[in-house]
Design a protein around this motif. Sequence first.
Motif, PDB file in Angstrom:
ATOM      1  N   GLU A  64       0.820  -1.197   0.000  1.00  0.00           N
ATOM      2  CA  GLU A  64       0.000   0.000   0.000  1.00  0.00           C
ATOM      3  C   GLU A  64       0.867   1.265   0.000  1.00  0.00           C
ATOM      4  OE1 GLU A  64      -2.519  -0.296   3.348  1.00  0.00           O
ATOM      5  OE2 GLU A  64      -3.843  -1.820   2.478  1.00  0.00           O
ATOM      6  N   ASN A  65       2.029   1.193   0.644  1.00  0.00           N
ATOM      7  CA  ASN A  65       2.893   2.368   0.770  1.00  0.00           C
ATOM      8  C   ASN A  65       3.779   2.620  -0.446  1.00  0.00           C
ATOM      9  OD1 ASN A  65       1.894   2.987   3.292  1.00  0.00           O
ATOM     10  ND2 ASN A  65       3.429   1.773   4.377  1.00  0.00           N
ATOM     11  N   LEU A  66       3.725   1.758  -1.425  1.00  0.00           N
ATOM     12  CA  LEU A  66       4.530   1.958  -2.619  1.00  0.00           C
ATOM     13  C   LEU A  66       4.044   3.197  -3.354  1.00  0.00           C
ATOM     14  CD1 LEU A  66       4.933  -1.674  -4.015  1.00  0.00           C
ATOM     15  CD2 LEU A  66       6.694  -0.240  -2.972  1.00  0.00           C
ATOM     16  N   GLU A  67       4.916   4.147  -3.562  1.00  0.00           N
ATOM     17  CA  GLU A  67       4.554   5.373  -4.247  1.00  0.00           C
ATOM     18  C   GLU A  67       5.530   5.620  -5.389  1.00  0.00           C
ATOM     19  OE1 GLU A  67       4.514   8.465  -1.376  1.00  0.00           O
ATOM     20  OE2 GLU A  67       2.524   7.941  -0.597  1.00  0.00           O
ATOM     21  N   PRO A  68       5.079   6.336  -6.411  1.00  0.00           N
ATOM     22  CA  PRO A  68       5.981   6.644  -7.519  1.00  0.00           C
ATOM     23  C   PRO A  68       7.101   7.579  -7.084  1.00  0.00           C
ATOM     24  CG  PRO A  68       3.921   7.851  -7.736  1.00  0.00           C
ATOM     25  CD  PRO A  68       3.727   6.883  -6.609  1.00  0.00           C
ATOM     26  N   THR A  69       8.213   7.493  -7.743  1.00  0.00           N
ATOM     27  CA  THR A  69       9.341   8.383  -7.500  1.00  0.00           C
ATOM     28  C   THR A  69       9.325   9.480  -8.548  1.00  0.00           C
ATOM     29  OG1 THR A  69      10.670   6.589  -6.576  1.00  0.00           O
ATOM     30  CG2 THR A  69      11.847   8.541  -7.331  1.00  0.00           C
ATOM     31  N   VAL A  84       9.302  10.186 -13.896  1.00  0.00           N
ATOM     32  CA  VAL A  84       8.428   9.464 -12.959  1.00  0.00           C
ATOM     33  C   VAL A  84       8.701   7.972 -13.086  1.00  0.00           C
ATOM     34  CG1 VAL A  84       6.054   8.986 -12.254  1.00  0.00           C
ATOM     35  CG2 VAL A  84       6.640  11.238 -13.178  1.00  0.00           C
ATOM     36  N   THR A  85       9.033   7.323 -11.963  1.00  0.00           N
ATOM     37  CA  THR A  85       9.269   5.874 -11.906  1.00  0.00           C
ATOM     38  C   THR A  85       8.334   5.267 -10.871  1.00  0.00           C
ATOM     39  OG1 THR A  85      11.599   6.245 -12.415  1.00  0.00           O
ATOM     40  CG2 THR A  85      11.002   4.070 -11.577  1.00  0.00           C
ATOM     41  N   HIS A  86       7.712   4.108 -11.229  1.00  0.00           N
ATOM     42  CA  HIS A  86       6.747   3.473 -10.324  1.00  0.00           C
ATOM     43  C   HIS A  86       6.850   1.957 -10.461  1.00  0.00           C
ATOM     44  CE1 HIS A  86       3.540   3.289  -7.589  1.00  0.00           C
ATOM     45  NE2 HIS A  86       2.518   3.670  -8.340  1.00  0.00           N
ATOM     46  N   SER A  87       6.553   1.247  -9.356  1.00  0.00           N
ATOM     47  CA  SER A  87       6.537  -0.218  -9.417  1.00  0.00           C
ATOM     48  C   SER A  87       5.242  -0.729 -10.046  1.00  0.00           C
ATOM     49  CB  SER A  87       6.686  -0.798  -8.006  1.00  0.00           C
ATOM     50  OG  SER A  87       5.622  -0.353  -7.176  1.00  0.00           O
ATOM     51  N   LYS A  88       4.257   0.181 -10.134  1.00  0.00           N
ATOM     52  CA  LYS A  88       2.990  -0.154 -10.788  1.00  0.00           C
ATOM     53  C   LYS A  88       2.895   0.628 -12.091  1.00  0.00           C
ATOM     54  CE  LYS A  88       0.724  -0.854  -6.316  1.00  0.00           C
ATOM     55  NZ  LYS A  88      -0.379  -0.421  -5.420  1.00  0.00           N
ATOM     56  N   GLY A 109       0.490   2.741 -19.722  1.00  0.00           N
ATOM     57  CA  GLY A 109       0.667   1.472 -19.021  1.00  0.00           C
ATOM     58  C   GLY A 109       2.096   1.144 -18.668  1.00  0.00           C
ATOM     59  N   GLY A 110       2.992   2.092 -18.787  1.00  0.00           N
ATOM     60  CA  GLY A 110       4.396   1.836 -18.459  1.00  0.00           C
ATOM     61  C   GLY A 110       4.709   2.203 -17.018  1.00  0.00           C
ATOM     62  N   GLN A 111       5.901   1.867 -16.596  1.00  0.00           N
ATOM     63  CA  GLN A 111       6.333   2.159 -15.229  1.00  0.00           C
ATOM     64  C   GLN A 111       7.386   3.271 -15.193  1.00  0.00           C
ATOM     65  OE1 GLN A 111       7.541  -1.665 -13.657  1.00  0.00           O
ATOM     66  NE2 GLN A 111       5.430  -2.258 -13.218  1.00  0.00           N
ATOM     67  N   ASP A 132      -1.621   6.155 -10.715  1.00  0.00           N
ATOM     68  CA  ASP A 132      -1.265   4.820 -11.194  1.00  0.00           C
ATOM     69  C   ASP A 132      -2.505   4.057 -11.644  1.00  0.00           C
ATOM     70  OD1 ASP A 132      -2.519   3.745  -8.933  1.00  0.00           O
ATOM     71  OD2 ASP A 132      -0.661   3.528  -7.807  1.00  0.00           O
ATOM     72  N   GLU A 133      -2.312   2.797 -12.056  1.00  0.00           N
ATOM     73  CA  GLU A 133      -3.393   1.995 -12.623  1.00  0.00           C
ATOM     74  C   GLU A 133      -4.513   1.702 -11.628  1.00  0.00           C
ATOM     75  OE1 GLU A 133      -1.746  -1.731 -13.809  1.00  0.00           O
ATOM     76  OE2 GLU A 133      -0.609  -1.972 -11.954  1.00  0.00           O
ATOM     77  N   GLU A 134      -4.224   1.795 -10.327  1.00  0.00           N
ATOM     78  CA  GLU A 134      -5.220   1.533  -9.301  1.00  0.00           C
ATOM     79  C   GLU A 134      -5.931   2.807  -8.849  1.00  0.00           C
ATOM     80  OE1 GLU A 134      -3.200  -0.518  -6.208  1.00  0.00           O
ATOM     81  OE2 GLU A 134      -2.876  -2.343  -7.390  1.00  0.00           O
ATOM     82  N   GLY A 135      -5.620   3.912  -9.493  1.00  0.00           N
ATOM     83  CA  GLY A 135      -6.272   5.177  -9.171  1.00  0.00           C
ATOM     84  C   GLY A 135      -5.620   5.947  -8.045  1.00  0.00           C
ATOM     85  N   LYS A 136      -4.527   5.432  -7.483  1.00  0.00           N
ATOM     86  CA  LYS A 136      -3.841   6.133  -6.411  1.00  0.00           C
ATOM     87  C   LYS A 136      -3.084   7.325  -6.981  1.00  0.00           C
ATOM     88  CE  LYS A 136      -0.791   5.467  -2.451  1.00  0.00           C
ATOM     89  NZ  LYS A 136       0.041   4.520  -1.669  1.00  0.00           N
TER      90      LYS A 136
END
Length: 315
Positions: A64-69, A84-88, A109-111, A132-136
Amino acid sequence: MNQILSTSMPINDKKNKIKYKNNKPVDIKNILKFFAISILIFGTLVAGTGVYAIYKSQIEKKDENLEPTISIENKTETSILLKVTHSKNIEKVEYNWNNEDKIVVNGKGGQYLEEEIELPAGTNTLHVLVQDEEGKEIKYEKQYELESNINFEVSENKIKITYNGQKQISYMTYKWDEEEEKTIEINDTKIEQELEALKGLHTLTVSVIDENNKKDTKSQKINGVSKPQVTIDLDEETREHFVIYASDDNKITKIEIRLDQDDNKRYELNLEDKDLKELQYTLPIDLQTGENFIEVKVYNDKNISNESVARYTKQ
């Protein structure tokens, strides 16, 4: 001889035997071992379940705490690179300067995503939103300052705006404080525009937009001072003298007078040591037969002046 028959009775050994089963004693050690093993197995199951629950909770919390850089680096003197870099997967990135319209970049759809952004001149705040893809969503903002090519020259209660550019200037806008912007068409590579200052301390914001839609903005606080007011009339009784009426919001410091457009007929009233906001002054010179001409210039304590002229023909 009488013999006493004795039958050997079983001894109740409390340490090792507690009851009979099928006429055989049961060993208490086996029972204790059974219960001990059962408790050990039960405890292990409970502990394992608890550890798994904690591990699962930590994993879920970490996820849940994963956030984009979000990082920004300078690319040129007038542009920056947004990364922008993200695990999602990144759904979209929005950015805008100050309160301007947002620019939306599709994440596809990229990270990883990067976008080059032009720096507007002046002091401006960049607002960034990543979804992100989950709306966060995560927001980011940073202020940048780039020297403006817009110049303000304040003279009395006038502001002269100058600008020299390499590209064709489409138009300029200006506003005082938070009022609505006013637009002036330019269609040139330079600007020389004069504005009247508002009375009191106000913020003037000027934007110059060139043919490539590149904007240069400058804001500055300006303390606008009103001009003195001056009118000229004739005295009511004799109609033989000019009468000067002057007023100012702060203080009248000097009045210059010239008669008949003749520099030899110049007069000055120095009122620096007075505390006058209003003045009525009758010129102690009789009007001459024929045409009489008078010019009056009034100064206040901010060295701002205003002038008036009058002409009167005496029969």
